[in-house]
Design a protein around this motif. Structure first.
Motif, PDB file in Angstrom:
ATOM      1  N   MET A   1       0.839  -1.193   0.000  1.00  0.00           N
ATOM      2  CA  MET A   1       0.000   0.000   0.000  1.00  0.00           C
ATOM      3  C   MET A   1       0.882   1.254   0.000  1.00  0.00           C
ATOM      4  N   PRO A   2       0.403   2.305  -0.623  1.00  0.00           N
ATOM      5  CA  PRO A   2       1.186   3.541  -0.660  1.00  0.00           C
ATOM      6  C   PRO A   2       1.132   4.285   0.670  1.00  0.00           C
ATOM      7  N   GLN A   3       2.113   5.145   0.874  1.00  0.00           N
ATOM      8  CA  GLN A   3       2.110   6.030   2.035  1.00  0.00           C
ATOM      9  C   GLN A   3       1.477   7.355   1.642  1.00  0.00           C
ATOM     10  N   SER A   4       0.663   7.886   2.526  1.00  0.00           N
ATOM     11  CA  SER A   4      -0.028   9.146   2.308  1.00  0.00           C
ATOM     12  C   SER A   4       0.811  10.284   2.889  1.00  0.00           C
ATOM     13  N   HIS A   5       0.989  11.352   2.095  1.00  0.00           N
ATOM     14  CA  HIS A   5       1.772  12.515   2.527  1.00  0.00           C
ATOM     15  C   HIS A   5       1.041  13.789   2.134  1.00  0.00           C
ATOM     16  N   PHE A   6       1.438  14.888   2.781  1.00  0.00           N
ATOM     17  CA  PHE A   6       0.894  16.198   2.453  1.00  0.00           C
ATOM     18  C   PHE A   6       2.035  17.171   2.205  1.00  0.00           C
ATOM     19  N   TYR A   7       1.793  18.151   1.363  1.00  0.00           N
ATOM     20  CA  TYR A   7       2.727  19.245   1.102  1.00  0.00           C
ATOM     21  C   TYR A   7       1.900  20.512   0.914  1.00  0.00           C
ATOM     22  N   HIS A   8       2.562  21.646   0.851  1.00  0.00           N
ATOM     23  CA  HIS A   8       1.847  22.914   0.717  1.00  0.00           C
ATOM     24  C   HIS A   8       2.237  23.611  -0.579  1.00  0.00           C
ATOM     25  N   SER A   9       1.239  24.198  -1.208  1.00  0.00           N
ATOM     26  CA  SER A   9       1.453  24.984  -2.418  1.00  0.00           C
ATOM     27  C   SER A   9       0.493  26.163  -2.414  1.00  0.00           C
ATOM     28  N   ARG A  10       1.060  27.353  -2.443  1.00  0.00           N
ATOM     29  CA  ARG A  10       0.272  28.582  -2.541  1.00  0.00           C
ATOM     30  C   ARG A  10      -0.864  28.620  -1.518  1.00  0.00           C
ATOM     31  N   GLY A  11      -0.548  28.246  -0.290  1.00  0.00           N
ATOM     32  CA  GLY A  11      -1.492  28.327   0.811  1.00  0.00           C
ATOM     33  C   GLY A  11      -2.430  27.142   0.962  1.00  0.00           C
ATOM     34  N   LEU A  12      -2.331  26.146   0.096  1.00  0.00           N
ATOM     35  CA  LEU A  12      -3.196  24.971   0.186  1.00  0.00           C
ATOM     36  C   LEU A  12      -2.417  23.752   0.677  1.00  0.00           C
ATOM     37  N   ARG A  13      -3.088  22.924   1.442  1.00  0.00           N
ATOM     38  CA  ARG A  13      -2.525  21.650   1.907  1.00  0.00           C
ATOM     39  C   ARG A  13      -2.950  20.579   0.898  1.00  0.00           C
ATOM     40  N   LEU A  14      -1.977  20.062   0.174  1.00  0.00           N
ATOM     41  CA  LEU A  14      -2.246  19.106  -0.894  1.00  0.00           C
ATOM     42  C   LEU A  14      -1.713  17.723  -0.538  1.00  0.00           C
ATOM     43  N   HIS A  15      -2.364  16.723  -1.055  1.00  0.00           N
ATOM     44  CA  HIS A  15      -2.087  15.328  -0.719  1.00  0.00           C
ATOM     45  C   HIS A  15      -1.441  14.588  -1.884  1.00  0.00           C
ATOM     46  N   GLN A  42      -3.968   0.616  -9.702  1.00  0.00           N
ATOM     47  CA  GLN A  42      -3.578  -0.604 -10.414  1.00  0.00           C
ATOM     48  C   GLN A  42      -2.294  -0.388 -11.213  1.00  0.00           C
ATOM     49  N   LEU A  43      -2.200   0.716 -11.935  1.00  0.00           N
ATOM     50  CA  LEU A  43      -0.993   0.997 -12.706  1.00  0.00           C
ATOM     51  C   LEU A  43       0.201   1.245 -11.786  1.00  0.00           C
ATOM     52  N   ALA A  44      -0.009   1.983 -10.701  1.00  0.00           N
ATOM     53  CA  ALA A  44       1.078   2.277  -9.763  1.00  0.00           C
ATOM     54  C   ALA A  44       1.664   0.991  -9.187  1.00  0.00           C
ATOM     55  N   ARG A  45       0.812   0.029  -8.851  1.00  0.00           N
ATOM     56  CA  ARG A  45       1.298  -1.264  -8.335  1.00  0.00           C
ATOM     57  C   ARG A  45       2.218  -1.947  -9.350  1.00  0.00           C
ATOM     58  N   GLN A  46       1.872  -1.849 -10.611  1.00  0.00           N
ATOM     59  CA  GLN A  46       2.662  -2.500 -11.660  1.00  0.00           C
ATOM     60  C   GLN A  46       3.972  -1.771 -11.931  1.00  0.00           C
ATOM     61  N   LEU A  47       3.980  -0.460 -11.776  1.00  0.00           N
ATOM     62  CA  LEU A  47       5.163   0.336 -12.113  1.00  0.00           C
ATOM     63  C   LEU A  47       6.151   0.505 -10.962  1.00  0.00           C
ATOM     64  N   ARG A  48       5.718   0.262  -9.735  1.00  0.00           N
ATOM     65  CA  ARG A  48       6.572   0.580  -8.588  1.00  0.00           C
ATOM     66  C   ARG A  48       7.832  -0.271  -8.503  1.00  0.00           C
ATOM     67  N   ALA A  49       7.903  -1.377  -9.211  1.00  0.00           N
ATOM     68  CA  ALA A  49       9.132  -2.180  -9.207  1.00  0.00           C
ATOM     69  C   ALA A  49      10.276  -1.450  -9.914  1.00  0.00           C
ATOM     70  N   ASP A  50       9.940  -0.614 -10.892  1.00  0.00           N
ATOM     71  CA  ASP A  50      10.959   0.071 -11.695  1.00  0.00           C
ATOM     72  C   ASP A  50      11.000   1.582 -11.494  1.00  0.00           C
ATOM     73  N   TRP A  51      10.002   2.131 -10.808  1.00  0.00           N
ATOM     74  CA  TRP A  51       9.881   3.571 -10.649  1.00  0.00           C
ATOM     75  C   TRP A  51       9.571   3.939  -9.198  1.00  0.00           C
ATOM     76  N   HIS A  52       9.936   5.131  -8.825  1.00  0.00           N
ATOM     77  CA  HIS A  52       9.456   5.743  -7.584  1.00  0.00           C
ATOM     78  C   HIS A  52       8.162   6.451  -7.977  1.00  0.00           C
ATOM     79  N   VAL A  53       7.039   5.802  -7.776  1.00  0.00           N
ATOM     80  CA  VAL A  53       5.748   6.300  -8.247  1.00  0.00           C
ATOM     81  C   VAL A  53       5.118   7.208  -7.185  1.00  0.00           C
ATOM     82  N   VAL A  54       4.771   8.416  -7.628  1.00  0.00           N
ATOM     83  CA  VAL A  54       4.143   9.417  -6.779  1.00  0.00           C
ATOM     84  C   VAL A  54       2.867   9.875  -7.487  1.00  0.00           C
TER      85      VAL A  54
END
Length: 108
Positions: A1-15, A42-54
């Motif tokens: 399962m992916p990890q959930s993170h937040f960052y900020h852009s122009r005053g908004l809290r984005l996920h 589904q695609l992220a699960r398949q690509l994560r072996a070769d990529w850092h998928v975000v």
């Protein structure tokens, strides 16, 4: 399962979801206008072996904060992608996107 993170852009809290494999090249998947980050699971699960998928939730989508001023144009969202890339500490990323996300990726 992916990890959930937040960052900020122009005053908004984005996920975003991070599917792991941080030593691999970074691939950002950008969803369309009526979707959210989980549409790419589904695609992220398949690509994560070769990529850092975000996978971000664009402003006003999924777990990202809504823009109080109704700022949802491409001009408003390009800095959000730039802020995500900066948050990740990356200089170069690959983008895969569709619909609204495709338009955003082209402008980025």
């Amino acid at each position: 399962m992916p990890q959930s993170h937040f960052y900020h852009s122009r005053g908004l809290r984005l996920h975003y979801l991070d599917w792991g494999n941080p030593g691999a090249p970074t691939l950002i998947l950008i969803h369309g206008g009526l979707e959210h980050a989980r549409v790419w699971d589904q695609l992220a699960r398949q690509l994560r072996a070769d990529w850092h998928v975000v996978v971000p939730d664009l402003r006003g989508h999924g777990d990202s904060e809504w823009s109080g001023g109704g700022a949802y144009t491409i001009v408003d969202m390009v800095p959000d992608i730039a802020a995500l890339v900066a948050e990740l500490g990356e200089c170069q990323v690959a983008l895969v996107a569709h619909s609204l996300g495709g338009n955003l990726a082209i402008h980025y």
